[in-house]
Design a protein around this motif. Structure first.
Motif, short mmCIF file in Angstrom:
data_model
loop_
_atom_site.label_atom_id
_atom_site.label_comp_id
_atom_site.label_asym_id
_atom_site.label_seq_id
_atom_site.Cartn_x
_atom_site.Cartn_y
_atom_site.Cartn_z
N GLN A 10 0.86 -1.18 0.00
CA GLN A 10 0.00 0.00 0.00
C GLN A 10 0.90 1.23 0.00
O GLN A 10 1.26 1.76 1.04
CB GLN A 10 -0.94 0.00 1.20
CG GLN A 10 -2.09 0.97 1.04
CD GLN A 10 -3.21 0.65 2.00
OE1 GLN A 10 -2.97 0.23 3.12
NE2 GLN A 10 -4.42 0.84 1.54
N TYR A 34 -0.69 3.63 -11.71
CA TYR A 34 -2.15 3.75 -11.85
C TYR A 34 -2.52 4.92 -12.76
O TYR A 34 -3.51 4.85 -13.48
CB TYR A 34 -2.82 3.92 -10.48
CG TYR A 34 -3.08 2.62 -9.79
CD1 TYR A 34 -4.17 1.82 -10.14
CD2 TYR A 34 -2.24 2.17 -8.77
CE1 TYR A 34 -4.41 0.62 -9.50
CE2 TYR A 34 -2.48 0.97 -8.13
CZ TYR A 34 -3.57 0.20 -8.49
OH TYR A 34 -3.80 -1.00 -7.86
N ILE A 42 -8.47 8.13 -10.39
CA ILE A 42 -7.90 7.69 -9.13
C ILE A 42 -7.63 8.89 -8.24
O ILE A 42 -7.53 10.02 -8.72
CB ILE A 42 -6.60 6.90 -9.37
CG1 ILE A 42 -5.64 7.71 -10.22
CG2 ILE A 42 -6.87 5.55 -9.99
CD1 ILE A 42 -4.29 7.10 -10.42
N GLU A 46 -3.19 8.15 -4.77
CA GLU A 46 -2.84 6.90 -5.43
C GLU A 46 -2.31 7.06 -6.85
O GLU A 46 -1.94 6.08 -7.47
CB GLU A 46 -4.04 5.95 -5.43
CG GLU A 46 -4.46 5.53 -4.05
CD GLU A 46 -5.67 4.60 -4.04
OE1 GLU A 46 -6.38 4.53 -5.07
OE2 GLU A 46 -5.90 3.97 -3.02
N LYS A 47 -2.21 8.28 -7.37
CA LYS A 47 -1.82 8.46 -8.78
C LYS A 47 -0.41 7.93 -9.07
O LYS A 47 -0.15 7.47 -10.16
CB LYS A 47 -1.96 9.92 -9.22
CG LYS A 47 -0.95 10.87 -8.64
CD LYS A 47 -1.14 12.28 -9.20
CE LYS A 47 -0.20 13.26 -8.60
NZ LYS A 47 1.19 13.07 -8.90
N TYR A 49 0.94 5.41 -7.29
CA TYR A 49 1.01 4.00 -6.89
C TYR A 49 1.35 3.16 -8.12
O TYR A 49 1.01 3.52 -9.25
CB TYR A 49 -0.33 3.53 -6.35
CG TYR A 49 -0.58 3.80 -4.88
CD1 TYR A 49 0.17 4.70 -4.15
CD2 TYR A 49 -1.61 3.15 -4.23
CE1 TYR A 49 -0.09 4.93 -2.81
CE2 TYR A 49 -1.88 3.37 -2.89
CZ TYR A 49 -1.12 4.26 -2.18
OH TYR A 49 -1.38 4.49 -0.86
N ASP A 67 0.65 -1.87 -5.93
CA ASP A 67 0.06 -1.22 -4.77
C ASP A 67 -1.44 -1.48 -4.78
O ASP A 67 -2.08 -1.43 -5.83
CB ASP A 67 0.31 0.30 -4.80
CG ASP A 67 1.73 0.65 -4.44
OD1 ASP A 67 2.20 0.21 -3.37
OD2 ASP A 67 2.39 1.38 -5.21
N SER A 69 -5.13 -0.57 -4.42
CA SER A 69 -5.96 0.62 -4.53
C SER A 69 -7.35 0.27 -4.03
O SER A 69 -7.93 -0.73 -4.46
CB SER A 69 -6.04 1.09 -5.98
OG SER A 69 -7.03 2.08 -6.12
N GLU A 70 -7.90 1.07 -3.14
CA GLU A 70 -9.23 0.81 -2.62
C GLU A 70 -10.27 0.79 -3.73
O GLU A 70 -11.26 0.07 -3.67
CB GLU A 70 -9.60 1.84 -1.56
CG GLU A 70 -8.77 1.69 -0.30
CD GLU A 70 -9.13 2.71 0.76
OE1 GLU A 70 -10.22 3.31 0.68
OE2 GLU A 70 -8.32 2.89 1.69
N GLN A 71 -10.04 1.54 -4.80
CA GLN A 71 -10.99 1.60 -5.91
C GLN A 71 -11.13 0.25 -6.60
O GLN A 71 -12.19 -0.09 -7.09
CB GLN A 71 -10.52 2.65 -6.93
CG GLN A 71 -11.41 2.73 -8.16
CD GLN A 71 -10.90 3.73 -9.17
OE1 GLN A 71 -10.02 4.52 -8.89
NE2 GLN A 71 -11.46 3.70 -10.36
#
Length: 146
Positions: A10, A34, A42, A46-47, A49, A67, A69-71
């Motif tokens: 993460q 990402y 995103i 997180e961009k 990640y 990584d 991502s919660e999405q």
């Protein structure tokens, strides 16, 4: 067929893989963020990640990671914690789609599907699940280019 290790982090994948590269040597085969996703929506956090990184260890083994991502996590997935971040990744050649389906279906019996086996934007048949014994698996079969 190749079995490889797939690690999730993460926000630490880049640091982890730079460390592994310093230990094992070699060059990254793939290094995607990402932010490179088509139509990426995103969070700012997180961009940067890593979506996917691959580091060959030897002629038989590739260490891979990303990584979390919660999405993109399934709603019923356990939240990320260090220690539950390892998958066994089964990687098959394009002519092995039937075997990819067979392995996915057989290994996921009585398990929990994280992502159904389906075609992806990266040109593969891919799915992920946790088997009935708590082992996390990914099945990835590259498709023939049309």
């Amino acid at each position: 067929m190749h079995l490889n290790h797939y690690l999730n982090f993460q926000g630490e994948t880049e640091a982890a893989f730079n460390f592994y590269k310093s230990v094992f040597g070699g060059e990254f085969l793939i290094f995607k963020r990402y932010s490179e996703l088509p139509d990426a929506q995103i969070s700012e956090k997180e961009k940067d990640y890593l979506l996917h990184v691959s580091l060959p260890i030897n002629s038989f083994t590739v260490l891979m990671g990303s990584d979390v991502s919660e999405q993109f996590c399934a709603p019923n997935n356990a939240p990320f914690t260090k220690g539950n971040n390892h998958y066994i990744s089964i990687n098959l050649d394009p002519h092995e789609e039937d075997e990819a389906r067979r392995l996915f279906n057989a290994l996921s019996v009585n398990g929990e599907i994280e992502m159904a086996l389906d075609n992806t934007f990266w040109g593969a048949l891919y799915g992920a699940f946790t088997d009935q014994f708590g082992v996390k698996w990914m099945v990835n079969c590259q498709l023939l280019a049309e």
